[in-house]
Write an enzyme that holds these catalytic residues in place. Structure first.
Site, PDB file in Angstrom:
ATOM      1  N   HIS A 155       0.812  -1.215   0.000  1.00 25.52           N
ATOM      2  CA  HIS A 155       0.000   0.000   0.000  1.00 25.52           C
ATOM      3  C   HIS A 155       0.846   1.267   0.000  1.00 25.52           C
ATOM      4  CE1 HIS A 155      -3.728   2.016   0.081  1.00 25.52           C
ATOM      5  NE2 HIS A 155      -4.374   1.237   0.906  1.00 25.52           N
ATOM      6  N   ASP A 381      -7.422  -9.726 -18.820  1.00 25.34           N
ATOM      7  CA  ASP A 381      -7.224 -10.843 -19.749  1.00 25.34           C
ATOM      8  C   ASP A 381      -5.739 -10.927 -20.087  1.00 25.34           C
ATOM      9  OD1 ASP A 381      -7.167 -12.695 -21.776  1.00 25.34           O
ATOM     10  OD2 ASP A 381      -8.559 -11.620 -23.098  1.00 25.34           O
TER      11      ASP A 381
END
Length: 446
Positions: A155, A381
Site C-alpha cells: 500500500h 485478460d
C-alpha cells in the site's frame, strides 16, 4: 486441501532502470499509508485450446519483467520515508500446485483456503518497510489446468487504482497488445502533495505501522447482493424529498453494511453499549481534484471521509445513515485539497476531520469501507480470457479488523467483510442482513 509451493524466484525489469530514474519520490499520502499488502486472487479456468500451464507461467514471467521496465518504481525498495530506490531488486514470484480441481474449489468458494493462494499474509501490518517488495505474485496451478493468479500490492506505493493500472498493463503485454499499455504518470502525486520533512510526522507514521495492538484475530466472510437486493436497499434509503437525488448503489449498500457491522460489534454488550459509530470511507481523490490527476497517476491519492453517528441500533434507518454520509461527502472539494497542499499540517485538524471534540475518549466503533468498483479487475485478460471469479481474502488471521471491500459482479455486488472472530458470528446471526445477502453462494458458469 494441499497447496504446495514448487518454485520461488525474483523477477527483475527486462531493462535496467536509467540513472535519472533511480529515485522515485513518494507523496504526502504515500507516507501516511499503513505498511500492508492489498490482496487479490484471479481465477482462470482451463479452456480448450489454452496453452499448457508451463508455457503460461513462462509467458507471465516474461511479460512481468517487461512491465517492470515501464513501472520501474514497482521493482524498487523504499529508501526512507520520502523515496523509493529504483534499484531493480524486482518482485517476488512463486508457483504452486493445488491438489484440487478449480470447480471443487469454487462451488462454493473455499474462503478458508483463499489466503494460501496469496504470496503473503494480506492486510497485516509489517515493520521494516525498507526491505519489503512492492509486489508479490503467486501462480497457483490446479489439477484441472486452471490457474489462480494471486497478487499482493504494498500500500505504500499502490492504491486500488494504481494496482489496477499496473495489472492492466501487465495483462496487455502478456497477451501481446503492447499498444494498449497506458503511459503511467509518476510525478503528479508527489508534485501536488510533496512529502513532508518533519520527523514528527514520519515517526507517527512508523509507530502506527509497527503497532501490532491494532491487529486482531479476524475472519473474512463474503456476501453477494443481487440487483434486486440492492434496489430494495436503494428504495429504503431514498429521501422523502422527491427532488433529492436517488441514493447510489454504493451509498445504500455501505450504509446497510455500516449499520450491521456496528450492531455485530455491539452484540457482546447488548443494548447497554453506548459507543458511537464511525464509518471511514476511503475515497479516490483523482476525479474530485481533476488535473493534474488521472486514472494513470501512480500512488495513493486517497482521502478518508469520516462519518459519525452518536448511536446506531436496530431501529436506525439506512436512510438516515445515507443522509449523514452525503453531508460529509458534500464537503469534499478541490479547495480543501488545495489547502492541504499549501499546509499539510492541517491534516487531522477540524478543517479536515469534522468529528466531535473528545470522541476518542468514548471509543467509537470504526468501520472502514472501500470500493473496488470501476477498477476493471474483472476485465483482466492475460491471453486466456477474463477471470471467472475474483477473490479478495479469507480464512482466520491476525490483521486489521472491521474492513469492508465492495466489488462489482455480473449479478450485483459482493461485500468482503473482515471482523474479529468474536464478532463475525454475530454478523451472520443478524436476520435482516441475511435476508438481503446470502453468504458464500456458489459461483456459476464454471
Amino acid at each position: 486441501m494441499e497447496i504446495t509451493i514448487t518454485s520461488r524466484e525474483i523477477i527483475k525489469p527486462l531493462f535496467p532502470t536509467p540513472d535519472e530514474h533511480k529515485f522515485f519520490q513518494l507523496s504526502l499520502f504515500d507516507q501516511l499509508q499503513l505498511t500492508t499488502y492489498l490482496p487479490m486472487v484471479l481465477f482462470y479456468p482451463n479452456k480448450e485450446g489454452i496453452t499448457e500451464p508451463s508455457h503460461i507461467c513462462a509467458q507471465l514471467k516474461r511479460s512481468l519483467s517487461e512491465t517492470l521496465s515501464i513501472f520501474y518504481p514497482v521493482a524498487g525498495r523504499r529508501k526512507d520515508h520520502k523515496f523509493i530506490t529504483c534499484n531493480d531488486e524486482g518482485v517476488v514470484y512463486l508457483e504452486a500446485k493445488v491438489n484440487h480441481h478449480m470447480v471443487e474449489f469454487l462451488t462454493p468458494p473455499r474462503l478458508e483456503f483463499l489466503n494460501k493462494l496469496l504470496p503473503c499474509e494480506p492486510n497485516k501490518m509489517h515493520s521494516n518497510g525498507e526491505t519489503l517488495p512492492q509486489v508479490l505474485v503467486q501462480v497457483n496451478i490446479f489439477n484441472c489446468g486452471g490457474i489462480a493468479l494471486g497478487t499482493c500490492n504494498l500500500h505504500t506505493l499502490l492504491d486500488g487504482c494504481s494496482g489496477s493500472l499496473f495489472q492492466i498493463s501487465w495483462a496487455a503485454i502478456c497477451r501481446g497488445n503492447k499498444e494498449e499499455v497506458p503511459s503511467p504518470d509518476f510525478t503528479s502525486a508527489s508534485s501536488f502533495f510533496p512529502p513532508v520533512n518533519q520527523l514528527s510526522l514520519h515517526d507517527h507514521v512508523d509507530q502506527n505501522n509497527e503497532d501490532s495492538s491494532a491487529q486482531k484475530m479476524c475472519a473474512t466472510r463474503r456476501f453477494v447482493f443481487s440487483v434486486e437486493s440492492i434496489n430494495i436497499l436503494r428504495a429504503k434509503a431514498k429521501d422523502d424529498d422527491e427532488s433529492s437525488k436517488p441514493p447510489t448503489r454504493y451509498e445504500a449498500l455501505t450504509a446497510f453494511i455500516w449499520k450491521h457491522m456496528t450492531l455485530a460489534c455491539k452484540m457482546e454488550c447488548g443494548d447497554r453499549s453506548t459507543r458511537p459509530a464511525l464509518a471511514i470511507h476511503v475515497v479516490d481523490m483523482r476525479r474530485r481534484i481533476g488535473e493534474p490527476f488521472s486514472k494513470y497517476t501512480l500512488g495513493n491519492i486517497l482521502w478518508p471521509v469520516m462519518v459519525y453517528s452518536e448511536t446506531v441500533n436496530a431501529d436506525t434507518s439506512i436512510k438516515y445513515l445515507v443522509s449523514i454520509a452525503r453531508e460529509k461527502f458534500g464537503k469534499l472539494s478541490k479547495e480543501l485539497f488545495l489547502r492541504v497542499k499549501s499546509d499539510p499540517s492541517i491534516l487531522g485538524s477540524t478543517q479536515c476531520v469534522d468529528l466531535p471534540q473528545g470522541i476518542e475518549i468514548r471509543s467509537p466503533i470504526p468501520i472502514v469501507l472501500t470500493s473496488w468498483c470501476g477498477l476493471n479487475f474483472s476485465e483482466l485478460d492475460f491471453g486466456w480470457g477474463k477471470p471467472l471469479w475474483i477473490g479478495v481474502r479469507g480464512g482466520d488471521q491476525e490483521c486489521l479488523p472491521n474492513i469492508a471491500v465492495i466489488v462489482e459482479t455480473d449479478a450485483g455486488m459482493e461485500a468482503w467483510l473482515t471482523m474479529e472472530l468474536q464478532h463475525i458470528d454475530n454478523l451472520e446471526k443478524d436476520t435482516e442482513f441475511l435476508i438481503l445477502a446470502l453468504p458464500n453462494p456458489s459461483v456459476s458458469n464454471i
